[in-house]
Structure formats: C-alpha cells, structure tokens
Design an enzyme around this catalytic site. Structure first.
Site, mmCIF file in Angstrom:
data_model
loop_
_atom_site.group_PDB
_atom_site.id
_atom_site.type_symbol
_atom_site.label_atom_id
_atom_site.label_comp_id
_atom_site.label_asym_id
_atom_site.label_seq_id
_atom_site.Cartn_x
_atom_site.Cartn_y
_atom_site.Cartn_z
ATOM 1 N N ASP A 1 44.525 41.869 38.487
ATOM 2 C CA ASP A 1 43.853 42.182 40.091
ATOM 3 C C ASP A 1 45.219 42.731 40.985
ATOM 4 O O ASP A 1 44.633 42.913 41.683
ATOM 5 C CB ASP A 1 43.173 40.913 40.893
ATOM 6 N N LYS B 1 39.121 33.622 46.693
ATOM 7 C CA LYS B 1 37.807 33.942 46.057
ATOM 8 C C LYS B 1 37.238 33.433 44.248
ATOM 9 O O LYS B 1 35.937 33.119 44.337
ATOM 10 C CB LYS B 1 37.419 35.643 46.079
ATOM 11 N N ASN B 2 38.123 33.496 44.039
ATOM 12 C CA ASN B 2 38.054 33.392 43.066
ATOM 13 C C ASN B 2 38.198 31.942 42.459
ATOM 14 O O ASN B 2 37.877 31.649 40.915
ATOM 15 C CB ASN B 2 39.244 34.467 41.383
ATOM 16 N N ASP C 1 30.964 47.431 34.433
ATOM 17 C CA ASP C 1 31.067 47.227 35.987
ATOM 18 C C ASP C 1 31.928 48.739 35.672
ATOM 19 O O ASP C 1 32.043 48.721 34.579
ATOM 20 C CB ASP C 1 31.333 46.625 36.830
ATOM 21 N N ARG D 1 28.946 39.461 39.832
ATOM 22 C CA ARG D 1 28.835 38.788 37.498
ATOM 23 C C ARG D 1 29.980 37.535 37.902
ATOM 24 O O ARG D 1 29.797 36.855 36.997
ATOM 25 C CB ARG D 1 29.895 40.096 37.524
HETATM 26 C C1 UD1 Z 1 38.354 36.495 36.075
HETATM 27 C C2 UD1 Z 1 38.699 37.830 37.859
HETATM 28 C C3 UD1 Z 1 39.097 38.756 37.392
HETATM 29 C C4 UD1 Z 1 39.939 39.295 37.194
HETATM 30 C C5 UD1 Z 1 40.108 38.800 36.109
HETATM 31 C C6 UD1 Z 1 40.931 38.415 34.614
HETATM 32 C C7 UD1 Z 1 36.955 35.931 38.783
HETATM 33 C C8 UD1 Z 1 35.116 36.013 39.579
HETATM 34 N N1 UD1 Z 1 37.497 37.164 38.072
HETATM 35 O O1 UD1 Z 1 37.170 37.346 35.868
HETATM 36 O O2 UD1 Z 1 39.394 38.918 39.352
HETATM 37 O O3 UD1 Z 1 40.629 40.217 37.253
HETATM 38 O O4 UD1 Z 1 39.509 36.803 35.331
HETATM 39 O O5 UD1 Z 1 42.040 37.119 35.757
HETATM 40 O O6 UD1 Z 1 37.496 35.032 38.905
HETATM 41 N N2 UD1 Z 1 36.038 39.031 27.627
HETATM 42 C C9 UD1 Z 1 34.988 38.965 26.684
HETATM 43 N N3 UD1 Z 1 33.992 37.984 26.332
HETATM 44 C C10 UD1 Z 1 33.731 37.541 27.412
HETATM 45 C C11 UD1 Z 1 34.505 37.217 28.358
HETATM 46 C C12 UD1 Z 1 35.971 37.861 28.543
HETATM 47 O O7 UD1 Z 1 34.918 39.832 25.999
HETATM 48 O O8 UD1 Z 1 32.674 36.370 26.725
HETATM 49 C C13 UD1 Z 1 36.936 40.053 27.880
HETATM 50 C C14 UD1 Z 1 36.506 40.553 29.380
HETATM 51 O O9 UD1 Z 1 35.945 42.025 28.976
HETATM 52 C C15 UD1 Z 1 38.052 41.183 29.767
HETATM 53 C C16 UD1 Z 1 38.502 39.730 29.162
HETATM 54 O O10 UD1 Z 1 38.434 39.185 28.821
HETATM 55 O O11 UD1 Z 1 38.326 42.375 29.002
HETATM 56 C C17 UD1 Z 1 39.145 38.861 30.446
HETATM 57 O O12 UD1 Z 1 37.809 38.125 31.197
HETATM 58 P P1 UD1 Z 1 37.883 37.334 31.688
HETATM 59 O O13 UD1 Z 1 39.168 36.493 31.675
HETATM 60 O O14 UD1 Z 1 37.165 36.665 31.200
HETATM 61 O O15 UD1 Z 1 37.757 38.080 33.103
HETATM 62 P P2 UD1 Z 1 36.394 37.155 34.182
HETATM 63 O O16 UD1 Z 1 36.410 35.663 34.087
HETATM 64 O O17 UD1 Z 1 35.477 38.126 34.263
#
Ligand code: UD1
Length: 412
Positions: A300, A18-19, A112, A88
C-alpha cells in the site's frame, strides 16, 4: 484539484487505520451487546461496513470518531453482493459469522484493479477448522456445527485469511495454531480487541498465533490503531513538496521499514512525542523498492514511493511481490511527465525535476492519494477524476493537506 505547493509546514493528525477498523467492526458480530469503537476514521469504507452490519440486523451509530454497534441475539449471517462488490474487505465477516452462528453466506468478491483476488486460503483454513463450503449463484456458503481447533498452515501470510481464521478460531473448541500468519499491526490490533472481548490469543503480530477457543465473548470498548498508510501519505507529500511537518499520532514502530527507506532517499524523519517529525530540504535520491508482507515494505506504500522516485535523482527499480496488476496509476503519472517503464511485476522509475499537471483518474484509494501527492510537484493544475476513491480510505484528505499549506481543493 491540486496546484504546485510547498514547502509544507505544520502538524497533521492521523486517523484510525482503515485496515484495522473494518476487521474490528466484523468482530462485533462475535458477541451480543453494545460495542464502543473509538478513533474510527470518517471514511466511506467504514460507512459501508456499517451498512453491511445493519443489513445483518445490527444497529450502528456514528458520533464523531466514536461508533457504537449494538449486536442483537440473532443476526442474518449474510453479506449481499451489492456490499461485497463495493468493498472486498467484507469477506472478513465469513469467519466470525460461521463461528457464532454455525453458518454464513457471503457473496464471492470479484477481481479488482489489483488483478484477481482469490479467497482460497480463507476457505482452506476454515475447512481445516471443520467448515463445509458450497458455492452457488455467486455466493459462498459455509456451515459447521462447532468449529474444532487445529493447526492451520497458510501458504502465504495473507492478511485477510489470517483475520478470518483468527475470528473463527476464537469460538472454536480447543486450540488453533495459525502458522505463517500475517504480522501486520492491524492484526495485532484486532487480536487486542478480541482478547479484551474474552478471547485467548497469543502471538498476534508474529507468524505463529495460538488461539484457545472459548464458549462466549462479550462486547467491549476499543480504540483503533493509527493508520500507517495515511501517515505515509503525508510523509510522501512533504517528500514531494519539501518542508517540515509533524504527523501527529503516527506510530514509528509500525513504520520502521518505510522510515528507513525514506531516510535512504535523503529525508530526515524522527520519532517525536507527538508522532513522526519529517523534513525534506534537498532533492531526494533514488533507491530500489520491493514490497513484502509486514514487516517488509507494504504494497500500500508503493504508489507513494513510486511518486517520490518519479522526482528523485537517479533510477529506482520497484518490484511488486503481492499483487499482480498494481501499476495502473503509473500510466497517469506518465501522462504527467514521469519517466516510468513497467514490465510485469517491476517498474523502472527515472526521476525528473518536475512533473506537469494534467487531468488524471484515481484508479483506487492509495493510487488516488499518490496522484494528489505527485501533483504537489507538478507545474499547473492537476484535476483528479474519480477522487471519491480517495474518500474510501482518507478522512478529510483535502482539509488535512490544506492545513499543511498545500494548494488543494475539492471540486463538485
Ligand atoms: C489487505 C489490505 C490491503 C493490503 C493487503 C496486503 C485490508 C482491507 N486490505 O488485503 O490494503 O494491500 O492486505 O498487505 O486490510 N491471496 C490468495 N488467496 C487468498 C488470499 C490472498 O491468493 O485466499 C493472495 C492475494 O491475491 C494477494 C496476496 O495473497 O496476492 C496478499 O493478499 P492478502 O494479504 O490476503 O490481502 P488482503 O487481506 O486482501
């Protein structure tokens, strides 16, 4: 509905990740022409990403695990609130749309169940490449005549920020270096697809990614990597229910840390020509668990590990290092008789021999699947409400568990 089950046996196939597929679908906005994606999981998130691409003017056709995407000359570079709110991950269209069309308008995602999910790192990275942002009416709008390559240092190896930056940098002028990049296998998969499209990316899958911008990209055929989180779900199922299974297509090299952890708990897992073979013959032992960006233990996997610890011998301490509020499902497990206490980013899990089936609610994709796994070791019936969360990320979840001998059925 899930009833106590086990021992499990047989082979279960893993679908595409999925990711990865969601990001590869976003990448099809980067070039004109027809893309063919293979090993695409039949899950709700893929349908929604298809809806988003269609909304922009692309033609998306599903045929089994193949998805064909026709990308016209011109697109409406916009992601509306209805779709971003549902999923998202839609935010990853920001970088590619900006790179190809010089502008993008994307609804701001809200928080979320995991807590707030900011996009500040995505924005700062794209600003470094020369984009200008405005926000109004719940939308973020980016503009840039031509992005210019530069060094981007991420505060944290964010998966989404790395992907957005990567998909913007491929069409930027000059060289972009992304430092402290996320290293997840799904990022390497996205980069492999982009390189096949004509991009020049080195180092994807490591923490420094170098991108030499090109003027144009072309459509390609690409097969999605197997879903390591789905694979982990079936490993956890055998961990709870006992038995011996093969997770067909699982990539041991993408799951080393998890396989090691489950081994410490007493499961026997080995690479097999078909994927991963797993055996659970005695009660598991507790271990401590701490989530980290890849190659650390993925956040995850955590609900699955908490479920395994809920049945294990001893006490395990679980620490969440990525998201603030990812313990919602714990309340549901406690209702099933688990002995778990949470405190901020930590959970203390004291294993019990059996859980007790109860009506529960799936708070999100992975936690929903973890509740179903827990129910395999719970006396009586467990009915999981909001189980459609599970369909967002799992293809034929009920059927795959049934094929392993689990007593699971879908209620209308
Ligand atoms: C992706 C995955 C999700 C997984 C996560 C971490 C997808 C669709 N989703 O989510 O399943 O749990 O990686 O492995 O691929 N953050 C900030 N600012 C930002 C971006 C992120 O503060 O601009 C923080 C987030 O709130 C979180 C952390 O960084 O605490 C990690 O987030 P991130 O790695 O970006 O996760 P996603 O890409 O949203």
């Amino acid at each position: 509905m899930v009833r106590p089950s086990g021992p499990l046996s047989g082979t279960v196939p893993v679908s595409g990740a999925k990711n990865s597929v969601l990001k590869v679908m976003a990448a099809t906005t980067l070039a004109r022409g027809t893309f063919t994606l293979r090993n695409v999981p039949a899950i709700a998130d893929v349908t929604w990403m298809g809806d988003l691409l269609a909304e922009m003017g692309m033609v998306v056709t599903h045929d089994g695990d193949t998805v064909t995407i026709d990308s016209p000359d011109d697109l409406r570079p916009e992601a509306p609130y209805e779709l971003v709110e549902r999923m998202r991950a839609s935010i990853v269209v920001l970088g590619p749309l900006l790179a190809r069309f010089g502008r993008a308008r994307v609804a701001l995602p809200g928080g979320d169940d995991f807590g707030p999910r900011p996009i500040d790192m995505h924005v700062r990275a794209l600003e470094a490449l020369g984009a200008e942002f405005t926000t109004a009416h719940g939308y973020i709008e980016a503009r840039a005549d031509r992005l210019l390559g530069t060094r981007v240092l991420l505060d944290f190896p964010s998966v989404g920020a790395t992907e957005n930056t990567l998909m913007a940098a491929v069409l930027a002028k000059g060289t972009t270096v992304i430092d402290n990049a996320a290293r997840e296998p799904e990022i390497a998969d996205l980069a492999a697809c982009l390189n096949r499209m004509g991009a020049q990316i080195l180092g994807a899958g490591t923490s420094t990614i170098t991108v030499e911008g090109v003027d144009e990209l072309s459509p390609v055929e690409h097969a999605i990597v197997p879903d390591r989180i789905e694979a982990a779900t079936y490993l956890a199922a055998v961990g709870v229910a006992g038995g011996e299974i093969t997770v067909q297509g699982a990539r041991p090299d993408h799951m080393s840390m998890l396989v090691q952890k489950l081994g410490e708990m007493g499961m026997r897992i080995s690479p097999d020509p078909d994927g991963l073979w797993a055996l659970r013959s005695q009660r598991l032992r507790s271990v401590d668990v701490s989530t980290l960006p890849y190659p650390g233990l993925a956040t995850d996997y955590k609900p699955l590990l908490v479920v395994l610890l809920a049945f294990a011998d001893g006490v395990g301490i679980v620490t969440e290092n990525l998201f603030s509020g990812r313990f919602r499902y714990v309340d549901e497990l406690v209702r099933m008789g688990a002995d778990i206490r949470t405190e901020g980013h930590h959970a203390v899990v004291r294993g019990v021999e059996r859980l007790s089936g109860a009506p529960v609610r799936a708070p999100d994709i992975r936690a929903g699947a973890a509740l179903a796994v827990a129910a395999l070791g719970a006396d009586g019936e467990t009915v999981i409400a909001d189980a459609d969360h599970i369909d967002r990320g799992y293809e034929r979840f009920v059927e795959k568990l049934q094929a392993l001998g689990a007593d699971v059925e879908r209620l209308d």
